[in-house]
Design a protein around this motif. Sequence first.
Motif, PDB file in Angstrom:
ATOM      1  N   THR A   1       0.831  -1.205   0.000  1.00  0.00           N
ATOM      2  CA  THR A   1       0.000   0.000   0.000  1.00  0.00           C
ATOM      3  C   THR A   1       0.871   1.264   0.000  1.00  0.00           C
ATOM      4  O   THR A   1       1.957   1.244   0.545  1.00  0.00           O
ATOM      5  N   PRO A   2       0.392   2.347  -0.551  1.00  0.00           N
ATOM      6  CA  PRO A   2       1.222   3.560  -0.663  1.00  0.00           C
ATOM      7  C   PRO A   2       1.507   4.237   0.673  1.00  0.00           C
ATOM      8  O   PRO A   2       2.528   4.909   0.813  1.00  0.00           O
ATOM      9  N   THR A   3       0.621   4.051   1.660  1.00  0.00           N
ATOM     10  CA  THR A   3       0.821   4.764   2.928  1.00  0.00           C
ATOM     11  C   THR A   3       0.672   3.831   4.127  1.00  0.00           C
ATOM     12  O   THR A   3      -0.255   3.964   4.934  1.00  0.00           O
ATOM     13  N   PRO A   4       1.586   2.906   4.312  1.00  0.00           N
ATOM     14  CA  PRO A   4       1.490   2.007   5.478  1.00  0.00           C
ATOM     15  C   PRO A   4       1.669   2.784   6.771  1.00  0.00           C
ATOM     16  O   PRO A   4       2.618   3.567   6.911  1.00  0.00           O
ATOM     17  N   GLY A   5       0.749   2.605   7.699  1.00  0.00           N
ATOM     18  CA  GLY A   5       0.845   3.285   8.982  1.00  0.00           C
ATOM     19  C   GLY A   5       0.861   4.800   8.861  1.00  0.00           C
ATOM     20  O   GLY A   5       1.399   5.497   9.719  1.00  0.00           O
ATOM     21  N   GLY A   6       0.270   5.321   7.787  1.00  0.00           N
ATOM     22  CA  GLY A   6       0.230   6.767   7.594  1.00  0.00           C
ATOM     23  C   GLY A   6       1.535   7.345   7.084  1.00  0.00           C
ATOM     24  O   GLY A   6       1.688   8.570   6.999  1.00  0.00           O
ATOM     25  N   VAL A   7       2.486   6.500   6.718  1.00  0.00           N
ATOM     26  CA  VAL A   7       3.784   6.949   6.214  1.00  0.00           C
ATOM     27  C   VAL A   7       3.835   6.660   4.722  1.00  0.00           C
ATOM     28  O   VAL A   7       3.371   5.612   4.266  1.00  0.00           O
ATOM     29  N   SER A   8       4.394   7.567   3.966  1.00  0.00           N
ATOM     30  CA  SER A   8       4.503   7.334   2.523  1.00  0.00           C
ATOM     31  C   SER A   8       5.556   6.276   2.234  1.00  0.00           C
ATOM     32  O   SER A   8       6.708   6.409   2.659  1.00  0.00           O
ATOM     33  N   ALA A   9       5.150   5.249   1.509  1.00  0.00           N
ATOM     34  CA  ALA A   9       6.114   4.226   1.104  1.00  0.00           C
ATOM     35  C   ALA A   9       7.029   4.803   0.029  1.00  0.00           C
ATOM     36  O   ALA A   9       6.583   5.566  -0.834  1.00  0.00           O
ATOM     37  N   THR A  10       8.288   4.443   0.093  1.00  0.00           N
ATOM     38  CA  THR A  10       9.226   4.861  -0.946  1.00  0.00           C
ATOM     39  C   THR A  10       8.935   4.085  -2.225  1.00  0.00           C
ATOM     40  O   THR A  10       9.062   4.594  -3.329  1.00  0.00           O
ATOM     41  N   ARG A  11       8.554   2.819  -2.008  1.00  0.00           N
ATOM     42  CA  ARG A  11       8.306   1.934  -3.154  1.00  0.00           C
ATOM     43  C   ARG A  11       7.107   1.053  -2.846  1.00  0.00           C
ATOM     44  O   ARG A  11       7.033   0.473  -1.759  1.00  0.00           O
ATOM     45  N   THR A  12       6.177   0.995  -3.772  1.00  0.00           N
ATOM     46  CA  THR A  12       5.088   0.033  -3.619  1.00  0.00           C
ATOM     47  C   THR A  12       5.409  -1.192  -4.481  1.00  0.00           C
ATOM     48  O   THR A  12       6.048  -1.079  -5.527  1.00  0.00           O
ATOM     49  N   VAL A  13       5.003  -2.352  -3.980  1.00  0.00           N
ATOM     50  CA  VAL A  13       5.302  -3.594  -4.691  1.00  0.00           C
ATOM     51  C   VAL A  13       4.016  -4.364  -4.965  1.00  0.00           C
ATOM     52  O   VAL A  13       3.008  -4.176  -4.274  1.00  0.00           O
ATOM     53  N   ALA A  14       4.092  -5.227  -5.940  1.00  0.00           N
ATOM     54  CA  ALA A  14       2.978  -6.104  -6.295  1.00  0.00           C
ATOM     55  C   ALA A  14       3.502  -7.524  -6.398  1.00  0.00           C
ATOM     56  O   ALA A  14       4.712  -7.762  -6.332  1.00  0.00           O
ATOM     57  N   HIS A  15       2.591  -8.449  -6.550  1.00  0.00           N
ATOM     58  CA  HIS A  15       2.957  -9.862  -6.644  1.00  0.00           C
ATOM     59  C   HIS A  15       3.995 -10.103  -7.753  1.00  0.00           C
ATOM     60  O   HIS A  15       3.835  -9.625  -8.869  1.00  0.00           O
ATOM     61  N   GLY A  16       5.044 -10.804  -7.387  1.00  0.00           N
ATOM     62  CA  GLY A  16       6.064 -11.150  -8.374  1.00  0.00           C
ATOM     63  C   GLY A  16       7.211 -10.176  -8.466  1.00  0.00           C
ATOM     64  O   GLY A  16       8.206 -10.457  -9.144  1.00  0.00           O
ATOM     65  N   ASP A  17       7.086  -9.029  -7.797  1.00  0.00           N
ATOM     66  CA  ASP A  17       8.179  -8.049  -7.848  1.00  0.00           C
ATOM     67  C   ASP A  17       9.420  -8.588  -7.150  1.00  0.00           C
ATOM     68  O   ASP A  17       9.338  -9.364  -6.198  1.00  0.00           O
ATOM     69  N   SER A  18      10.554  -8.137  -7.604  1.00  0.00           N
ATOM     70  CA  SER A  18      11.806  -8.510  -6.951  1.00  0.00           C
ATOM     71  C   SER A  18      12.112  -7.516  -5.843  1.00  0.00           C
ATOM     72  O   SER A  18      11.625  -6.383  -5.834  1.00  0.00           O
ATOM     73  N   PHE A  19      12.904  -7.968  -4.889  1.00  0.00           N
ATOM     74  CA  PHE A  19      13.301  -7.107  -3.771  1.00  0.00           C
ATOM     75  C   PHE A  19      14.745  -7.435  -3.453  1.00  0.00           C
ATOM     76  O   PHE A  19      15.073  -8.569  -3.108  1.00  0.00           O
ATOM     77  N   LEU A  20      15.612  -6.455  -3.583  1.00  0.00           N
ATOM     78  CA  LEU A  20      17.034  -6.699  -3.380  1.00  0.00           C
ATOM     79  C   LEU A  20      17.492  -6.023  -2.094  1.00  0.00           C
ATOM     80  O   LEU A  20      17.229  -4.845  -1.864  1.00  0.00           O
ATOM     81  N   PHE A  21      18.158  -6.806  -1.248  1.00  0.00           N
ATOM     82  CA  PHE A  21      18.745  -6.212  -0.049  1.00  0.00           C
ATOM     83  C   PHE A  21      20.159  -6.760   0.132  1.00  0.00           C
ATOM     84  O   PHE A  21      20.348  -7.971   0.253  1.00  0.00           O
ATOM     85  N   ALA A  22      21.113  -5.888   0.135  1.00  0.00           N
ATOM     86  CA  ALA A  22      22.519  -6.239   0.382  1.00  0.00           C
ATOM     87  C   ALA A  22      22.957  -7.442  -0.454  1.00  0.00           C
ATOM     88  O   ALA A  22      23.612  -8.350   0.049  1.00  0.00           O
ATOM     89  N   GLY A  23      22.573  -7.448  -1.671  1.00  0.00           N
ATOM     90  CA  GLY A  23      22.965  -8.527  -2.570  1.00  0.00           C
ATOM     91  C   GLY A  23      22.103  -9.775  -2.475  1.00  0.00           C
ATOM     92  O   GLY A  23      22.314 -10.736  -3.211  1.00  0.00           O
ATOM     93  N   LEU A  24      21.148  -9.743  -1.567  1.00  0.00           N
ATOM     94  CA  LEU A  24      20.245 -10.879  -1.390  1.00  0.00           C
ATOM     95  C   LEU A  24      19.008 -10.643  -2.262  1.00  0.00           C
ATOM     96  O   LEU A  24      18.304  -9.644  -2.083  1.00  0.00           O
TER      97      LEU A  24
END
Lengths: 187, 157
Positions: free
Chosen positions: A80-103
Motif C-alpha cells: 500500500t502507498p501509505t502504510p501506517g500513515g507513512v509514505s512508502a518509498t516503493r510500492t510492490v505487487a505480486h512477483g516483484d523482486s526485492f534486493l537487499f545487500a545482494g540478497l
Amino acid sequence: MILGQFILQNLEANAFILGCPATRTALMIDCGEDDPRFDDFLRAHGMRLTDVFITHTHDDHVGGLATVAARHLPVITAFTPTPGGVSATRTVAHGDSFLFAGLAGRVVHVPGHLPDLVCLIFPGMVFAGDALFAGSVGGTKSAELAQQQREAIHAHLLTLPDDTIVYTGHGPATTIGIERRHNPFLA
Amino acid sequence: MPYPDLEMDPSSPTPVAGPGAHCRAARLSGADLAGRDLRGADFTGAWLDGANLKGADLRGATLHLAVLAEADLRGAQLDDADLRRSNLAGIRASGASLCGARLYFCRGAHADLSGADLRGADLTRAIFRCANFSGADLRESVGTPNLENATTEGVQR
C-alpha cells in the motif's frame, strides 16, 4: 546475515531485523511499535537501518513505522502507498523482486487476512507476516477470504522447498515442510 | 541488557549440547540427543526439529521459541522447562514429564502427549489442534489450551 527477532508488546507481534555484516546495512521486516531494542541491536552490530519492508498494515505490524522512519530515513517498501500513515518509498505487487545487500528476494501477494498482505521470500526463508503461522493461518472475515488466502498459500508458499524457514508475524518459526505435514488449515 | 528475543547468526559454530549449555539458535535438526543430561541448557530459538530427545533430561531447560517439531520426546523430562512460543507440531512426547513447564503460546498441532504429566503446567494461549492428550494429567495446570479436534479421552483435569 544476522537476524534479530523482537517480540513486541503490541499484540506480541514479531518484528525482525536482517543485517548484513559486510555492508553494515539492515532491513527491518514489520514495525509494530518503536522498540528501543531496535537501535541497541543496530548499534551493537554497527549497522544502519536502510530498509523497511511491511507485510501488511495492521497496527501491530506498522504502529511504530512513523517514528522509526523519522529517525532512520529508510527506504520503505509496502503493497500500500501509505502504510501506517507513512509514505512508502516503493510500492510492490505480486512477483516483484526485492534486493537487499545482494540478497535477491521476491514478493508474493497472499490476500485474505488483509487485502494488502505480502510475503517476502529470500533463498531459504520467507517472512510471512500474518498469512501463515506455525499450525495456523491468518484470521479472515469471511469464508470467501479464507478460501482466497488458502489458495494463495498453496500457490505461493507451499510450492517452496520443504526446508524453507518461515518467520511468522506472531509466534515461533516453522518450515514449509512442517506446515505441509501438520497445519490443520492446509489439509 | 536490552536485546532481541532471539538473535540468529548462521556462521556461529554448532555448540555441544550438555548440562547448562548455551545453544541459543543452534541448528540441531535431527540430532541424536537421546538420554542426554541437558538440565538447565539454553535452547532459546534452537532448531531441534526431528531430533531424538527420547528420555533426555531437559528439566529447567529454556526452549523459548525453539522449533521442536517432529522431535522424539518420549519419556523425556521437561519439568519446569520454558517452552513458551515453541513449535511442538507433531512431537512424540508420550509419557513425557512436563510438570510446571511453561507452554504459553506454544503451537503443537498433531502432537502426541498421551500419558504425559502436565501437572501445574502453564497452557495459556497454547494451541494443540488435532493433538493426542489421551490419559494426560492436566491437574493444576493453568490456562485453557485450544484442543480443537484433539483426543482427550481419559485426561485428568
